[in-house]
Design an enzyme around this catalytic site. Structure first.
Site, mmCIF file in Angstrom:
data_model
loop_
_atom_site.group_PDB
_atom_site.id
_atom_site.type_symbol
_atom_site.label_atom_id
_atom_site.label_comp_id
_atom_site.label_asym_id
_atom_site.label_seq_id
_atom_site.Cartn_x
_atom_site.Cartn_y
_atom_site.Cartn_z
ATOM 1 N N ASN A 128 -5.415 3.772 6.948
ATOM 2 C CA ASN A 128 -6.748 4.326 6.742
ATOM 3 C C ASN A 128 -7.661 4.181 7.957
ATOM 4 O O ASN A 128 -8.624 4.920 8.097
ATOM 5 C CB ASN A 128 -7.373 3.714 5.494
ATOM 6 C CG ASN A 128 -6.804 4.375 4.256
ATOM 7 O OD1 ASN A 128 -6.645 5.602 4.229
ATOM 8 N ND2 ASN A 128 -6.465 3.595 3.253
ATOM 9 N N HIS B 78 0.843 -1.200 0.000
ATOM 10 C CA HIS B 78 0.000 0.000 0.000
ATOM 11 C C HIS B 78 0.880 1.254 0.000
ATOM 12 O O HIS B 78 1.482 1.601 1.019
ATOM 13 C CB HIS B 78 -0.911 -0.045 1.241
ATOM 14 C CG HIS B 78 -1.904 1.066 1.322
ATOM 15 N ND1 HIS B 78 -2.431 1.521 2.509
ATOM 16 C CD2 HIS B 78 -2.475 1.831 0.357
ATOM 17 C CE1 HIS B 78 -3.265 2.500 2.267
ATOM 18 N NE2 HIS B 78 -3.312 2.712 0.971
HETATM 19 N N1 3HC Z 1 6.048 13.833 -8.360
HETATM 20 C C1 3HC Z 1 7.285 14.202 -7.995
HETATM 21 N N2 3HC Z 1 7.531 15.093 -7.020
HETATM 22 C C2 3HC Z 1 6.474 15.660 -6.412
HETATM 23 C C3 3HC Z 1 5.133 15.319 -6.729
HETATM 24 C C4 3HC Z 1 4.949 14.356 -7.753
HETATM 25 N N3 3HC Z 1 3.721 13.953 -8.129
HETATM 26 N N4 3HC Z 1 4.298 16.029 -5.927
HETATM 27 C C5 3HC Z 1 5.081 16.795 -5.129
HETATM 28 N N5 3HC Z 1 6.388 16.566 -5.426
HETATM 29 C C6 3HC Z 1 7.568 17.138 -4.762
HETATM 30 C C7 3HC Z 1 7.780 18.567 -5.112
HETATM 31 O O1 3HC Z 1 8.598 18.699 -6.251
HETATM 32 C C8 3HC Z 1 8.466 19.115 -3.871
HETATM 33 O O2 3HC Z 1 9.852 18.833 -3.881
HETATM 34 P P1 3HC Z 1 10.904 19.688 -2.955
HETATM 35 O O3 3HC Z 1 10.666 19.235 -1.542
HETATM 36 O O4 3HC Z 1 12.227 19.316 -3.457
HETATM 37 O O5 3HC Z 1 10.545 21.126 -3.160
HETATM 38 C C9 3HC Z 1 7.843 18.307 -2.744
HETATM 39 O O6 3HC Z 1 7.290 17.125 -3.343
HETATM 40 C C10 3HC Z 1 6.756 19.078 -2.078
HETATM 41 O O7 3HC Z 1 5.808 19.491 -3.075
HETATM 42 P P2 3HC Z 1 5.238 20.982 -3.232
HETATM 43 O O8 3HC Z 1 6.284 21.984 -2.843
HETATM 44 O O9 3HC Z 1 4.614 21.106 -4.584
HETATM 45 O O10 3HC Z 1 4.008 21.051 -2.260
HETATM 46 P P3 3HC Z 1 3.938 20.789 -0.720
HETATM 47 O O11 3HC Z 1 5.144 21.202 0.014
HETATM 48 O O12 3HC Z 1 2.620 21.360 -0.344
HETATM 49 O O13 3HC Z 1 3.843 19.208 -0.606
HETATM 50 C C11 3HC Z 1 2.654 17.199 -0.554
HETATM 51 C C12 3HC Z 1 2.883 18.484 -1.299
HETATM 52 C C13 3HC Z 1 3.897 16.321 -0.616
HETATM 53 C C14 3HC Z 1 1.514 16.487 -1.272
HETATM 54 C C15 3HC Z 1 2.313 17.536 0.948
HETATM 55 O O14 3HC Z 1 1.309 18.487 0.993
HETATM 56 C C16 3HC Z 1 1.876 16.326 1.740
HETATM 57 O O15 3HC Z 1 2.696 15.562 2.226
HETATM 58 N N6 3HC Z 1 0.538 16.169 1.891
HETATM 59 C C17 3HC Z 1 -0.031 15.028 2.597
HETATM 60 C C18 3HC Z 1 -0.112 13.874 1.663
HETATM 61 C C19 3HC Z 1 -0.687 12.668 2.340
HETATM 62 O O16 3HC Z 1 -1.085 12.652 3.493
HETATM 63 N N7 3HC Z 1 -0.730 11.564 1.564
HETATM 64 C C20 3HC Z 1 -1.294 10.330 2.035
HETATM 65 C C21 3HC Z 1 -2.718 10.255 1.561
HETATM 66 S S1 3HC Z 1 -3.481 8.801 2.142
HETATM 67 C C22 3HC Z 1 -3.152 7.665 0.988
HETATM 68 O O17 3HC Z 1 -2.539 7.905 -0.033
HETATM 69 C C23 3HC Z 1 -3.668 6.307 1.286
HETATM 70 C C24 3HC Z 1 -4.845 5.943 0.459
HETATM 71 O O18 3HC Z 1 -5.166 4.593 0.738
HETATM 72 C C25 3HC Z 1 -6.072 6.788 0.692
#
Ligand code: 3HC
Length: 286
Positions: free
Chosen positions: A193, A143
């Site tokens: 989850n 996961h």
């Molecule tokens: N591909 C590559 N790199 C990416 C990316 C992608 N799709 N998305 C973000 N990044 C990188 C960015 O380039 C950036 O790199 P840096 O640190 O070198 O600057 C870094 O990740 C952070 O991105 P941003 O600066 O654009 O934006 P944020 O600082 O706001 O971070 C985030 C975005 C990583 C999504 C952060 O907001 C986060 O951690 N959010 C929580 C996500 C979370 O909880 N995920 C789990 C969801 S639950 C799940 O998936 C389970 C399922 O079963 C439901």
């Protein structure tokens, strides 16, 4: 990647999770076949990988040559029957038990007898998925979290009959991908989850009851608890339909009303407001 076992990998489903998983394997040296029945979905999946890699190159965490080599290790297929060669196959199709059952039946029939069959399911029982195969010892939950290239966790879920050898191999593969694996047993929602969804659900109840605005609720959790995203923004990222499905699994499987999906969440899903992917959820993305 260190182990020969993971030299050739297949990922089933080219959506957000599937293309992210394919990207991390290919970035780490695996030859990856990305499979989807839908040609357009495959095309969109490959484009998503290309733009995600471009982001990594822009941040100077990968050279353009490495990004090109990663793309060259990826191939596409619309046929599960092609997957005779891989020793690790990770399924990331939609969260529907009937679809997963059919994929695992086919995979079991065509895949190499030694192949490990992983599922990226967020809440469907691994034991039930494994029951569609004659190799339940080689079926396991892998996961990943969204966005896959960024999030460090892989929750490794052992079904009732998953063997130690399969678990060890998948834990090692996850580490080789630069991720931190955590083993969990097969109970509804696993750990991730089961803990996350009640928080998101409670945030939706707060919104429904007018405790605070959407921005207010998200800000409380961001600034007060140092969450990178507020729960409503996160729900939009995950998909409101996915959140609802997982809450239903928790409610049904654990039988406690604390998992009862908020009526507002149900209403939004019924209205097609599914979050980022539909352009509208708790926030507007159009
Ligand atoms: N591909 C590559 N790199 C990416 C990316 C992608 N799709 N998305 C973000 N990044 C990188 C960015 O380039 C950036 O790199 P840096 O640190 O070198 O600057 C870094 O990740 C952070 O991105 P941003 O600066 O654009 O934006 P944020 O600082 O706001 O971070 C985030 C975005 C990583 C999504 C952060 O907001 C986060 O951690 N959010 C929580 C996500 C979370 O909880 N995920 C789990 C969801 S639950 C799940 O998936 C389970 C399922 O079963 C439901």
């Amino acid at each position: 990647m260190s182990s020969d076992l993971f030299e050739k990998v297949a990922v089933i489903g080219a959506g957000t999770m599937g293309n992210g998983i394919a990207q991390v394997f290919a970035s780490c040296g695996s030859h990856v076949t990305l499979v989807d029945l839908n040609e357009d979905a495959l095309k969109r999946g490959m484009e998503a990988i290309e733009s995600s890699l471009a982001r990594v190159v822009k941040k100077e965490r990968m050279t353009q040559a490495d990004a090109d080599a990663t793309m060259a290790r990826l191939s596409k297929s619309t046929r599960l029957e092609d997957l005779t060669d891989q020793r690790l196959i990770v399924e990331a199709v939609s969260e529907r038990a009937d679809i997963k059952a059919s994929v695992f039946k086919t995979l079991d029939a065509v895949a190499h007898p030694d192949a490990i069959l992983g599922s990226n399911t967020s809440s469907i029982s691994i034991t039930e998925i494994a029951a569609n195969t004659k190799r339940p010892d080689k079926v396991i939950g892998m996961h990943f979290m969204n966005p896959v290239p960024v999030m460090k966790l892989v929750e490794v879920i052992r079904g009732h009959q998953t063997s130690d050898a399969t678990t060890d191999a998948v834990m090692a593969a996850s580490r080789a991908l630069g991720k931190e694996p955590v083993a969990a047993n097969d109970y509804p929602g696993f750990v991730s989850n089961r803990v996350l969804m009640p928080m998101i659900n409670e945030a939706v109840f707060c919104l429904m009851e007018g405790v605070a605005t959407r921005e207010g609720i998200d800000t409380v959790m961001k600034l007060g608890m140092a969450h990178p995203m507020g729960p409503l923004t996160l729900a939009d990222l995950i998909g409101l339909d996915v959140c609802l499905d997982i809450l239903e699994v928790l409610h049904r499987g654990l039988g406690d009303d604390k998992y009862r999906p908020c009526p507002l969440l149900r209403r939004m899903v019924a209205a097609g407001c599914l979050g980022r992917k539909s352009g509208r959820g708790f926030y507007d993305y159009q």
